[in-house]
Design an enzyme around this catalytic site. Structure first.
Site, PDB file in Angstrom:
ATOM      1  N   ASP B 305      -0.623  43.299  12.119  1.00  0.00           N
ATOM      2  CA  ASP B 305       0.673  42.587  11.633  1.00  0.00           C
ATOM      3  C   ASP B 305       0.312  41.557  10.530  1.00  0.00           C
ATOM      4  O   ASP B 305      -0.888  41.022  10.648  1.00  0.00           O
ATOM      5  CB  ASP B 305       1.164  41.758  12.989  1.00  0.00           C
ATOM      6  CG  ASP B 305       2.155  42.753  13.802  1.00  0.00           C
ATOM      7  OD1 ASP B 305       2.927  43.412  13.030  1.00  0.00           O
ATOM      8  OD2 ASP B 305       2.102  42.423  14.953  1.00  0.00           O
ATOM      9  N   GLU B 346       1.555  22.137   7.915  1.00  0.00           N
ATOM     10  CA  GLU B 346       2.079  22.165   6.690  1.00  0.00           C
ATOM     11  C   GLU B 346       1.803  20.901   5.988  1.00  0.00           C
ATOM     12  O   GLU B 346       1.424  20.949   4.781  1.00  0.00           O
ATOM     13  CB  GLU B 346       3.729  22.417   6.765  1.00  0.00           C
ATOM     14  CG  GLU B 346       4.011  23.808   6.887  1.00  0.00           C
ATOM     15  CD  GLU B 346       4.449  24.068   8.496  1.00  0.00           C
ATOM     16  OE1 GLU B 346       3.867  23.322   9.324  1.00  0.00           O
ATOM     17  OE2 GLU B 346       5.058  24.958   8.682  1.00  0.00           O
ATOM     18  N   THR B 375      13.335  17.503  12.646  1.00  0.00           N
ATOM     19  CA  THR B 375      14.003  17.934  13.842  1.00  0.00           C
ATOM     20  C   THR B 375      14.890  19.102  13.226  1.00  0.00           C
ATOM     21  O   THR B 375      15.278  19.433  11.977  1.00  0.00           O
ATOM     22  CB  THR B 375      15.196  17.143  13.995  1.00  0.00           C
ATOM     23  OG1 THR B 375      15.960  16.684  13.115  1.00  0.00           O
ATOM     24  CG2 THR B 375      14.374  15.748  14.819  1.00  0.00           C
ATOM     25  N   GLU B 377      17.674  19.646  13.496  1.00  0.00           N
ATOM     26  CA  GLU B 377      19.070  19.375  12.776  1.00  0.00           C
ATOM     27  C   GLU B 377      18.861  18.817  11.570  1.00  0.00           C
ATOM     28  O   GLU B 377      19.647  19.148  10.518  1.00  0.00           O
ATOM     29  CB  GLU B 377      19.643  18.211  13.851  1.00  0.00           C
ATOM     30  CG  GLU B 377      21.346  18.109  13.767  1.00  0.00           C
ATOM     31  CD  GLU B 377      21.660  17.167  14.691  1.00  0.00           C
ATOM     32  OE1 GLU B 377      22.472  16.238  14.532  1.00  0.00           O
ATOM     33  OE2 GLU B 377      21.011  16.925  15.863  1.00  0.00           O
ATOM     34  N   ARG B 379      15.921  18.974   9.469  1.00  0.00           N
ATOM     35  CA  ARG B 379      15.556  20.138   8.774  1.00  0.00           C
ATOM     36  C   ARG B 379      14.366  19.269   7.667  1.00  0.00           C
ATOM     37  O   ARG B 379      14.200  19.759   6.497  1.00  0.00           O
ATOM     38  CB  ARG B 379      16.254  20.982   7.910  1.00  0.00           C
ATOM     39  CG  ARG B 379      16.824  21.948   9.256  1.00  0.00           C
ATOM     40  CD  ARG B 379      17.437  23.112   8.635  1.00  0.00           C
ATOM     41  NE  ARG B 379      18.390  22.910   7.749  1.00  0.00           N
ATOM     42  CZ  ARG B 379      18.798  23.522   6.884  1.00  0.00           C
ATOM     43  NH1 ARG B 379      18.086  24.517   6.265  1.00  0.00           N
ATOM     44  NH2 ARG B 379      19.841  23.175   5.899  1.00  0.00           N
ATOM     45  N   MET B 380      14.219  18.052   7.723  1.00  0.00           N
ATOM     46  CA  MET B 380      13.303  17.403   7.165  1.00  0.00           C
ATOM     47  C   MET B 380      12.502  16.241   7.785  1.00  0.00           C
ATOM     48  O   MET B 380      12.782  15.931   8.714  1.00  0.00           O
ATOM     49  CB  MET B 380      13.924  16.677   5.639  1.00  0.00           C
ATOM     50  CG  MET B 380      15.227  15.568   6.120  1.00  0.00           C
ATOM     51  SD  MET B 380      16.165  15.272   4.821  1.00  0.00           S
ATOM     52  CE  MET B 380      17.137  14.250   5.522  1.00  0.00           C
ATOM     53  N   SER B 381      11.539  15.839   7.130  1.00  0.00           N
ATOM     54  CA  SER B 381      10.682  14.891   7.643  1.00  0.00           C
ATOM     55  C   SER B 381      10.185  13.841   6.633  1.00  0.00           C
ATOM     56  O   SER B 381      10.337  14.057   5.384  1.00  0.00           O
ATOM     57  CB  SER B 381       9.314  15.462   8.602  1.00  0.00           C
ATOM     58  OG  SER B 381       8.611  15.866   7.392  1.00  0.00           O
ATOM     59  N   ASP B 516       2.525  41.509  20.024  1.00  0.00           N
ATOM     60  CA  ASP B 516       2.892  40.663  21.134  1.00  0.00           C
ATOM     61  C   ASP B 516       4.019  40.716  21.700  1.00  0.00           C
ATOM     62  O   ASP B 516       4.534  40.513  22.865  1.00  0.00           O
ATOM     63  CB  ASP B 516       2.538  39.233  20.749  1.00  0.00           C
ATOM     64  CG  ASP B 516       3.062  39.041  19.486  1.00  0.00           C
ATOM     65  OD1 ASP B 516       3.916  39.603  18.910  1.00  0.00           O
ATOM     66  OD2 ASP B 516       2.691  37.807  18.739  1.00  0.00           O
TER      67      ASP B 516
END
Lengths: 187, 678, 557
Positions: B305, B346, B375, B377, B379-381, B516
């Site tokens: 894979d 990342e 998060t 919800e 989708r950013m940090s 898996d």
């Protein structure tokens, strides 16, 4: 069961083809093409078979060339060899005796004894001698027959065959033919 | 690839092995090894000769000689037993560690009416449903049917970081003996007692259920027939010698027989097999059978894979792309600032890339900043710095929305550049500071370091690698080229894997694959060697014939090497053993007959001192070569990836030629030592 | 000396040049595709098939093939036995030869059906002309054809995809009609031309030049001689075999005999390469065999040319005892090396009278039993060692061993082990038995180490289906007749059964693709490995016995 039946049929078929047809056909053709050889290369004098060119005969007379020793007593119904073990003490002892006898017969032979002269042949009928082995007997024959050594040597040369195709085999003298010629000379 | 070499030999293990090597003298056990069984019979006969020297006709040799032969033979058997015991001991030690985790636990069995009954874990049957709370051991193998929990699997994997397990999906299977660290889960038991994963693992490493592998059987056949041939050779020589009036001494004949039969490989064969399996286990791979390990050595094609095996799967920053009006330096700095406090892979990769580009940012600068976690919800940090600066990175849409809320404008080329990244198979992350978008971080799936070299090695060994990925052909081609795989299957569906396997198998190739997920199960079953990840589903694990406890798919490479090494060790020691015979013949044959046939002295090319010293030196050499080769048997013959013809030449030189020369030297040296003693 | 080297070199060169054309022809003969040969031989062959009740296109699996071999050979053996026991009452018996005693007839029937041609009888006094044709010439065709058919079936098995080894009877017929009969016929005529008799007339009594009588025995000799060497049979018409001037009258007939002995065994190896579609593989096996052959040939040449030290001291150079003048040292030694390499067993000089190391050569070649090897079985023995080499080398490169893409697993190893085991057992056990019985020791002509060689040689010759003799042993005794008879039967059929079973097993295996991970079996390296394998496993087995026999004799010389 069927396979056994096939086996029986096959065996009988091959027995007839390979065991009868083939040798009989070969015999017919050979008799036509090479009748002399096919009969055994027999030499006749006045319609009487004197022997085969290919088989040595027992020549014991001191007036004739002697062929190589034969464990079969030159009897074609019982071909045989000595099967001597050449490294054994017995063999060495008997060879010593033979060599001594040869040397007595021909005093000129000292350091180089022609190997074929003192050994027994494989078949019991080796028809040939090496030219050296034939020449080694010349003094004895000359003494016994009164023929000149010169003549005897030229007879040997006359009957010496070279190598086949110039390569194969060893130079050799056919003892039967040589003696026949010798007897003709003696007459 | 980290190789966990555990310290394998302890004093107790050696002591135990010594004790076991005596226990193994039991003929009932010895008969399983025909070669050594013959030696044992010989030992017994020489023992009789020590007591009654004329037991088999008048003896011509001293009692001391008989005793020496007896002791040497006894040690030959013991050495072989020791090798086997040592190999088994190592497995037992591993099994004991495992067994410790297998203590009985109290399970909370959920009754049909919903009530909970406490029972011993040994009473659980397939289909029972249990509840496992935080801090408790999971009582049996099973599937999570409800809940999410982090589980500590260090007992079987040795990996200390807990893993997340949850109901449904590919991470739902749990193993008995592992511990729930947080939350609780409802587990459906999938095995009956005694058949659990842990049970099987214990019996496998312990060698209790060890069956001879096909190749081992074939080799044993060859060794047995060689032994038989030499047995006939020795027995039939007696009347021949009699004919020459040579009286052959029984102890000497036995010595000759033992020297000629392949005792070296015969004594080490089972140790090689056991340690071969153990070596696999040491890599934290659980092979269901020795056959699977052997098959691994024969692999022609590997289907891997992409995600998780060839690439890290978690994407890494590959490039910072500024939008119009922003300099490269500014976007780099912005990206760095957004990630200094981001501990995700990342985030780490962004910092690394920026540092590599020569941009740094003091770490304690934002010591008091508020960290905004990623998060699903939002989708950013990012960070809310104490001076009010808001730094964000995240999905392009999310950042766009965030900036618009802060009355910022959207750069014209943002959309286009983001699309370009997506098309190339990457993931774009937008970076903003307050209401300004600086640009994009190009997150890319990265090929694991060192893989390219490994694949090149595999190619040298004649193994083809095929990469399977759900990516589009373009992306797949890029990664394939980067990783150096031979072929790839893009936009692959699970069926495609089976197809690929069948296609290769139809060409007469043996195929290995890792997997898996439940949908990998059929392909794992179809493959000749299927390596399932322990983190994977029960279905995958059941279908596979090997399970990697560390869930590291690249382990397959090591397993192949171990499989090859197993066979190489056997072949090399067999060659060595047979090649030894030449020297032994030249030591013993003259010694045997020399009294009657003094001319045979010419065959004594080693110029050994006396007939007795010659026979004893050959016999002693034959015995001590076994313990000397135990390390080779245990560690396996050296194996370097190279093409078969070169490998063969090398091994022939070492074990073939070496096997011919070594005994000449060894026997001569021992003879000189014995001559000194005599 | 130099002319001798040329004789040997030219002979071997001609043999070498014949390999490719004859090998290609053999491939053609055994190819079941339509070929141009069908037009010539088709009608006769179809007639044969009809008589036998064989369907030409019906292929056999390994079990059926073995059954056909065993059944047909069994029936033939009974026929031969019957002819020998009844010869007195049958036609073509001009010399009035009596029936053969039962133990001797069993030995002779076993000997000729197994292509051994061990002769405990003496042809000129023990067989009628009909027996020479029906009990000797006939099985010379079928036994050699059987051996070849088995070898071809084996090759088909390891090169094909199904357990279809061909049809035994079709193979038998084709080899006989397309190869053995035509070549034998032409060669027989050449032999007659050179002096070999071919007649149905009885013995003739000659009056020698000295006036004594000499009974000259003769018969249909040429037709037997040609198939004797072509089919690597070896049983002579006369007691002294190809040393006898009637069997081998000139150096040219000697050349023909040698070339005929080598012709099919060597060409078969080439045919093997073609049939498995890897000629290099064929040559690499050929090379290993050739190396052993040349070492052996060199040894016997040198030893016979040198002779023994004792003779040398007397002024006699070389060992001419038991040799014929027309062949000399070199062509005799060459014949010895060839006849035991190709497991023919005819002799143009007496092996018992070879020097100790000279005698070691034929003995060792028969013990190896795979230096070219006669009538296909030699190739099978060679391939047995190939399988063993492949097995050990395969392990050494870390793969399950495979040969021609087929995995060699436990089943094949078991079968190969049987084939490997049977040969030394058949040689050593009866030899040991003979030395346990005073009455069988009485048959030994020469005492000491040479006596050991004589008995060892007899059983080796039987087990290898060679048939040559260290003739010093008086083998026409019930013990030797029956024990050697059994050794010949077991030596032949057990290995045939085991090897065909291997072929059947390999044929059904799926073919494994070759890669750089597979080591190649068609390289010089593999040739060397094969050589070492043959020498270490094959030769060392017999080292103790050889040490007591020829080696002790040589060192004590």
């Amino acid at each position: 069961m069927k396979s056994l039946y096939t086996a029986i049929r096959a065996s009988i078929l091959f027995m007839i083809v390979c065991g009868l047809l083939y040798p009989l056909l070969t015999t017919e053709v050979a008799q036509i093409l090479f009748p002399f050889q096919a009969q055994g290369s027999l030499v006749e004098d006045n319609g009487k078979v004197k022997g085969s060119v290919l088989l040595a005969q027992a020549f014991t007379s001191p007036k004739l060339f002697h062929p190589r020793a034969s464990a079969a007593e030159y009897d074609p119904t019982a071909s045989a060899a000595t099967n001597a073990a050449v490294a054994s003490p017995d063999y060495i002892k008997s060879m010593k005796e033979t060599v001594d006898a040869i040397k007595k017969e021909n005093p000129s032979l000292q350091n180089k004894i022609p190997a074929d002269l003192v050994t027994t042949s494989g078949s019991g009928f080796d028809p040939d001698l090496s030219p050296e082995a034939a020449k080694a007997q010349v003094p004895r024959i000359a003494k016994a027959t009164g023929l000149s050594e010169q003549l005897l040597l030229s007879l040997i040369d006359k009957h010496t065959k070279g190598r086949q195709l110039g390569i194969f085999g060893e130079p050799r003298v056919n003892v039967f033919e040589l003696n026949r010629d010798l007897l003709a000379q003696s007459k | 690839m980290a190789i966990k070499q555990k310290k394998t030999l302890s004093k107790e293990m050696i002591t135990q092995a010594v004790i076991d090597s005596f226990k193994k003298l039991n003929p009932v056990m010895m008969i399983k090894n025909p070669v050594m069984f013959i030696v044992e019979i010989g030992t017994f006969i020489t023992f009789v000769l020590c007591v009654v020297p004329d037991a088999f006709g008048p003896s011509t040799v001293s009692r001391g000689y008989n005793v020496t032969v007896f002791l040497t033979l006894l040690f030959t058997v013991l050495f072989a037993n020791f090798a086997e015991a040592l190999a088994e001991g190592r497995g037992k030690a591993q099994a004991n560690t495992l067994r410790k985790t297998k203590s009985d636990t109290i399970a909370k069995l959920l009754q049909k009416d919903g009530s909970i009954k406490e029972v011993s874990s040994t009473q659980l049957r397939k289909g029972d449903i249990v509840r496992v709370d935080a801090g408790k051991l999971i009582p049996s193998d099973g599937e999570i049917i409800e809940g999410l929990a982090s589980v500590d699997e260090s007992a079987i994997t040795g990996e200390s970081a807990p893993v997340i397990k949850e109901a449904g999906g590919d991470f739902s299977s749990v193993t008995g003996g592992t511990r729930v660290v947080s939350d609780y889960i409802i587990v459906k038991v999938t095995t009956d007692p005694g058949e659990s994963f842990l049970d099987r693992m214990i019996s496998l490493v312990e060698g209790a259920t060890r069956q001879k592998t096909p190749n081992e059987i074939a080799l044993t056949t060859l060794l047995t027939v060689l032994t038989l041939i030499f047995l006939f050779v020795i027995i039939t020589i007696v009347p021949l010698a009699n004919y020459l009036h040579i009286k052959l001494d029984t102890a000497t004949l036995i010595a000759l027989l033992v020297c000629l039969i392949p005792t070296t490989i015969g004594g080490l064969l089972s140790a090689i097999g056991i340690t071969g399996m153990n070596r696999v286990t040491q890599f934290n791979v659980l092979a269901m059978s020795g056959k699977a390990v052997e098959a691994a050595g024969d692999i022609d094609t590997m289907i891997l894979d992409k995600t998780g095996t060839i690439t890290f799967g978690n994407r890494m920053a590959a490039e910072f792309i500024p939008v119009d009006g922003v300099s490269q330096k500014d976007i780099t700095l912005a990206a760095l600032q957004s990630s200094v406090k981001d501990e995700t892979p990342e985030g780490r990769s962004v910092v690394e890339l920026a540092n590599k580009l020569g941009v740094t940012w003091p770490e304690n600068e934002y010591a008091d900043a508020e960290i905004i976690e990623f998060t699903a919800e939002s989708r950013m940090s990012g960070l809310n710095v104490s001076n009010g600066t808001k730094i964000r990175k995240g999905a392009v849409d999310a950042i766009k929305a965030f900036v618009i809320t802060a009355n910022g404008s959207i750069p014209n080329d943002l959309e286009e550049k983001a699309n370009q990244i997506a098309k190339a198979g990457g993931t774009p992350l937008a970076v903003s500071i307050n209401n300004r978008i600086y640009g994009l971080i190009y997150l890319k799936d990265t090929v694991k370091p060192g893989l390219k070299e490994r694949f090149a090695e595999l190619r040298a060994m004649g193994i083809k690698t095929v990469m399977c990925t759900g990516d589009n052909p373009l992306t797949a081609a890029t990664i394939a080229q980067e990783a150096g795989v031979d072929e790839f299957i893009a936009e692959a569906k699970p069926e495609d894997k089976i197809e690929a396997i069948k296609r290769e198998q139809a060409q007469g190739k043996l195929v290995a694959m890792t997997g898996d997920g439940t949908n990998d199960a059929p392909a794992l079953a179809q493959a000749d060697v299927g390596l399932a990840m322990n983190s994977g589903t029960m279905a995958a694990k059941e279908a596979a014939n090997m399970i990697d406890l560390d869930s590291d798919p690249t382990k397959l490479l090591s397993v192949i090497a171990i499989g090859k090494q197993l066979l190489i060790t056997r072949g090399s020691l067999t060659t060595f053993s047979i090649a030894n015979d030449i020297a032994k013949y030249f030591a013993i044959i003259p010694a045997l007959f020399i009294v009657a046939l003094p001319q045979l002295q010419a065959l004594n090319i080693m110029r050994l001192t006396s007939p007795q010293s010659a026979i004893l030196s050959a016999l002693i050499f034959n015995a001590i070569i076994i313990p000397l080769l135990i390390p080779v048997a245990m560690k396996g013959a050296k194996y370097k990836a190279m093409d078969a013809n070169r490998l063969l030449r090398r091994n022939l030189l070492v074990y073939g030629l070496g096997g011919m020369v070594a005994p000449f030297i060894g026997i001569k040296v021992i003879d000189m030592m014995i001559a000194g003693l005599m | 000396m130099s002319i001798g080297i040329i004789q040997v070199a030219v002979t071997l060169l001609i043999a070498l040049l014949l390999i490719k054309p004859v090998g290609s022809y053999l491939v053609n003969v055994f190819s079941y595709e339509k070929t141009r040969l069908d037009r010539v031989f088709g009608p006769v062959e179809r007639l044969f098939y009809r008589i036998m009740g064989v369907h030409e296109e019906q292929s056999m699996d390994s079990k059926q093939y073995v059954t056909a071999v065993l059944f047909s050979n069994f029936v033939m053996m009974i026929l031969i036995y019957a002819v020998l026991r009844l010869q007195k009452h049958l036609p073509f018996n001009p010399d009035g030869i009596d029936n053969m005693p039962s133990a001797l007839a069993f030995n002779t029937a076993a000997s000729f059906i197994t292509n051994t041609n061990w002769q405990a009888y003496s042809g000129e006094s023990g067989l009628s002309y009909l027996s020479q044709m029906l009990a000797i010439t006939f099985p010379m065709f079928t036994s050699s054809a059987t051996g070849f058919a088995v070898a071809i079936a084996f090759i088909r098995g390891i090169s094909g995809n199904k357990n279809e080894l061909g049809n035994f009877y079709v193979d038998l017929v084709r080899l006989i009609t397309r190869v053995l009969l035509p070549l034998s016929f032409i060669a027989a005529l050449f032999l007659v031309f050179q002096g070999v008799p071919q007649t149905l007339h009885g013995a003739v009594t000659a009056t020698t030049l000295e006036g004594a009588n000499q009974v000259i025995t003769r018969g249909p000799v040429a037709s037997l001689e040609s198939i004797k060497h072509l089919g690597t049979n070896g049983g002579g018409y006369f007691g002294t075999n190809a040393a006898h001037p009637f069997e081998n009258p000139t150096p040219l007939t000697n050349l023909l005999h040698i070339l005929f002995m080598l012709l099919l065994p060597t060409s078969l190896i080439y045919a093997f390469g073609v049939m498995i579609k890897n000629k290099r593989q064929g040559w690499s096996v050929f090379a290993a065999m050739s190396v052993i052959f040349l070492i052996m040939l060199g040894t016997v040449l040198f030893q016979e040319y040198k002779g023994t030290p004792a003779l040398h001291a007397m002024g006699i150079h070389g060992n001419m005892e038991g040799k014929e003048v027309r062949f000399g040292f070199f062509e005799s030694a060459l014949f010895t090396a060839v006849t035991t390499a190709a497991t023919t067993g005819s002799v143009n000089n007496m092996h018992d009278s070879l020097t100790p190391l000279g005698g070691f050569v034929p003995l060792a070649e028969m013990m190896l039993n795979n230096v070219f090897g006669g009538k296909g079985v030699g190739l099978l023995n060679g391939l047995l060692y190939v399988i063993l080499s492949v097995f050990i080398c395969g392990l050494m490169v870390g793969r399950t061993p495979e040969f021609l893409g087929r995995k060699i697993e436990a089943k094949e190893m078991k079968l190969a082990s049987i084939a490997l085991l049977i040969h030394p057992i058949l040689i050593l056990v009866p030899t040991a038995l003979a030395f346990l019985r005073p009455e069988s020791m009485a048959s030994i002509l020469n005492p000491g180490s040479h006596g050991i060689s004589e008995v060892l040689y007899a059983f080796t010759s039987g087990a290898a289906n060679n048939g040559s003799a260290f003739a010093g042993l008086t083998a026409n005794k019930n013990f030797y007749n029956i024990s050697i008879g059994l050794v010949m039967l077991f030596g032949r059929y057990i290995s045939i059964i085991a090897m065909l079973a291997i072929a059947g097993s390999l044929a059904t295996k799926s073919r494994v693709a070759a890669s750089v991970g597979t080591f190649r079996t068609d390289t010089p390296l593999f040739t060397v490995i094969l050589l070492m394998m043959i020498l270490i496993i094959g030769a060392l087995t017999f080292f103790p016995a050889l040490a007591l026999g020829p080696i002790a004799e040589h060192l004590g010389m």
